[in-house]
Scaffold this active site. Structure first.
Site, PDB file in Angstrom:
ATOM      1  N   HIS A  73       9.237   1.485   3.170  1.00  0.00           N
ATOM      2  CA  HIS A  73      10.304   1.519   4.162  1.00  0.00           C
ATOM      3  C   HIS A  73      11.195   0.305   3.896  1.00  0.00           C
ATOM      4  CE1 HIS A  73       7.895  -1.592   6.058  1.00  0.00           C
ATOM      5  NE2 HIS A  73       6.879  -0.751   6.189  1.00  0.00           N
ATOM      6  N   GLU A  74      12.208   0.115   4.713  1.00  0.00           N
ATOM      7  CA  GLU A  74      13.175  -0.979   4.488  1.00  0.00           C
ATOM      8  C   GLU A  74      12.496  -2.353   4.418  1.00  0.00           C
ATOM      9  OE1 GLU A  74      16.276  -1.889   3.646  1.00  0.00           O
ATOM     10  OE2 GLU A  74      16.478   0.213   3.081  1.00  0.00           O
ATOM     11  N   GLN A 111     -10.266  -2.675   2.589  1.00  0.00           N
ATOM     12  CA  GLN A 111      -9.759  -3.321   3.798  1.00  0.00           C
ATOM     13  C   GLN A 111      -9.717  -2.387   5.004  1.00  0.00           C
ATOM     14  OE1 GLN A 111      -5.845  -4.160   1.758  1.00  0.00           O
ATOM     15  NE2 GLN A 111      -5.005  -3.832   3.802  1.00  0.00           N
ATOM     16  N   GLY A 169       5.214  -9.999   3.792  1.00  0.00           N
ATOM     17  CA  GLY A 169       6.010  -9.917   5.017  1.00  0.00           C
ATOM     18  C   GLY A 169       5.352 -10.687   6.153  1.00  0.00           C
ATOM     19  N   MET A 176       0.849  -1.203   0.000  1.00  0.00           N
ATOM     20  CA  MET A 176       0.000   0.000   0.000  1.00  0.00           C
ATOM     21  C   MET A 176       0.879   1.246   0.000  1.00  0.00           C
ATOM     22  SD  MET A 176      -3.415  -0.932   2.101  1.00  0.00           S
ATOM     23  CE  MET A 176      -2.777  -0.662   3.732  1.00  0.00           C
ATOM     24  N   GLY A 177       2.143   1.074  -0.362  1.00  0.00           N
ATOM     25  CA  GLY A 177       3.021   2.229  -0.524  1.00  0.00           C
ATOM     26  C   GLY A 177       3.615   2.753   0.773  1.00  0.00           C
ATOM     27  N   SER A 181       4.433   1.168   7.835  1.00  0.00           N
ATOM     28  CA  SER A 181       4.115   2.506   7.306  1.00  0.00           C
ATOM     29  C   SER A 181       3.417   3.324   8.385  1.00  0.00           C
ATOM     30  CB  SER A 181       3.215   2.385   6.080  1.00  0.00           C
ATOM     31  OG  SER A 181       3.867   1.619   5.102  1.00  0.00           O
ATOM     32  N   HIS A 189       9.539  -3.052   3.058  1.00  0.00           N
ATOM     33  CA  HIS A 189       9.083  -3.219   1.670  1.00  0.00           C
ATOM     34  C   HIS A 189      10.273  -3.484   0.745  1.00  0.00           C
ATOM     35  CE1 HIS A 189       5.719  -0.440   3.079  1.00  0.00           C
ATOM     36  NE2 HIS A 189       5.065  -1.489   2.639  1.00  0.00           N
TER      37      HIS A 189
HETATM   38  O1  PAF Z   1      -0.016  -5.732   3.576  1.00  0.00           O
HETATM   39  C1  PAF Z   1      -0.476  -4.825   2.860  1.00  0.00           C
HETATM   40  O2  PAF Z   1       0.168  -3.804   2.612  1.00  0.00           O
HETATM   41  C2  PAF Z   1      -1.871  -4.968   2.287  1.00  0.00           C
HETATM   42  O3  PAF Z   1      -2.732  -5.587   3.185  1.00  0.00           O
HETATM   43  C3  PAF Z   1      -1.894  -5.686   0.922  1.00  0.00           C
HETATM   44  C4  PAF Z   1      -1.407  -7.120   1.029  1.00  0.00           C
HETATM   45  C5  PAF Z   1      -1.019  -4.928  -0.063  1.00  0.00           C
HETATM   46  C6  PAF Z   1      -3.308  -5.716   0.375  1.00  0.00           C
HETATM   47  O4  PAF Z   1      -3.828  -4.437   0.204  1.00  0.00           O
END
Ligand code: PAF
Length: 288
Positions: A34-35, A61, A147, A30-31, A186, A37
């Site tokens: 950070h390290e 969600q 993750g 979801m952008g 995040s 990701h």
């Molecule tokens: O973990 C996340 O960032 C979100 O739940 C995902 C898996 C990208 C789904 O929107």
């Protein structure tokens, strides 16, 4: 790195790669990278020929009183970070493209998505499963990397992939932590420096629980340890437990007594403001 904004453009690209025999990896995000990701992206780079990172703050969600509008967003910053670790495509579709008028389908993993985070965030995992299912269809990956920090999410997605015969390998990547032990998220962006210090109560609780579990000379009832962990966390001002559970790694069913397969999972709210999650195996040699 290519920026792709529509499901049809993403699908066309994935189809071309498939025809060329390329192995595709997807890292759903979801952008606000950070390290943690970036570690998933580097892992994808090692595993596949083409790396797609999806960036989509998924409204489905988030609950009605959650942080959908406040969730940090910066496409320019994320583009530079993803390009820096060798991502091939940053796939950032719009809400309108993902959920066009009339959209009404959802994917539910019934039992696994109900307890723990699912209990305080009703419908959350339906939103996660639905969007992940769409992202998988759009980018056609051979593997997708998630993750372990979102341990319940990982279990739910694995179950969905198994139950629906999805032709994709789900790969788990270990949680990345600050030197202090705080798991990268995040949502740490919402914390002031003094609150970052408070947030370390989660990691301290993990260390406390692992020490207790490893020192026990006879069966240690999980309920008793959960109570002690809750007390350990709530001794710090502003730290309020949402839940603390000790569950079996694979099924997420509550453990009676701590065993080799036990995992501590918890959610804690800092100053009634930021809800953080963390988890760890209790008896493994390493903090996994
Ligand atoms: O973990 C996340 O960032 C979100 O739940 C995902 C898996 C990208 C789904 O929107």
């Amino acid at each position: 790195m290519q920026l792709v904004h529509t499901p049809s453009a993403m699908a066309t690209l994935a189809q071309q790669w498939r025809e060329q025999g390329k192995k595709i990896a997807l890292v759903p995000t979801m952008g606000w990278f950070h390290e943690g990701h970036l570690a998933l992206m580097r892992r994808a780079r090692q595993e596949a020929d083409q790396v797609v990172v999806s960036l989509f703050v998924n409204p489905m969600q988030f609950g009605p009183h959650e942080d959908l509008t406040a969730y940090p967003r910066d496409l320019q910053r994320d583009t530079e970070l993803a390009a820096g670790v060798g991502v091939d495509v940053l796939y950032a579709p719009s809400v309108q493209e993902m959920y066009p008028a009339g959209f009404q389908t959802s994917v539910r993993v019934a039992r696994l998505g109900k307890g723990l985070c699912g209990a305080s965030r009703p419908g959350h995992f339906d939103g996660v499963c639905t969007v992940v299912m769409k992202l998988l269809h759009q980018s056609c990956p051979h593997l997708a990397i998630f993750g372990e920090k979102d341990f319940q999410q990982l279990a739910v997605i694995r179950r969905m992939a198994l139950d629906l015969n999805l032709p994709v390998e789900i790969i788990a990547h270990p949680t990345v932590r600050e030197d202090s032990g705080l798991a990268l998220s995040s949502r740490n962006k919402y914390l002031r420096p003094d609150e970052m210090e408070q947030a370390r109560c989660l990691y301290r609780a993990i260390v406390f629980a692992r020490e207790k579990a490893r020192a026990a000379t006879c069966a240690l009832p999980a309920k008793d340890l959960c109570r002690e962990i809750q007390e350990n966390i709530e001794q710090y001002e502003g730290c309020k437990v949402d839940f603390v559970a000790i569950v079996e790694n694979d099924t997420l069913e509550n453990c009676e007594a701590v065993n080799e397969n036990s995992r501590l999972i918890m959610a804690v709210t800092i100053n009634n403001k930021v809800r953080l999650i963390d988890n760890a195996s209790l008896l493994s040699a390493e903090l996994l």
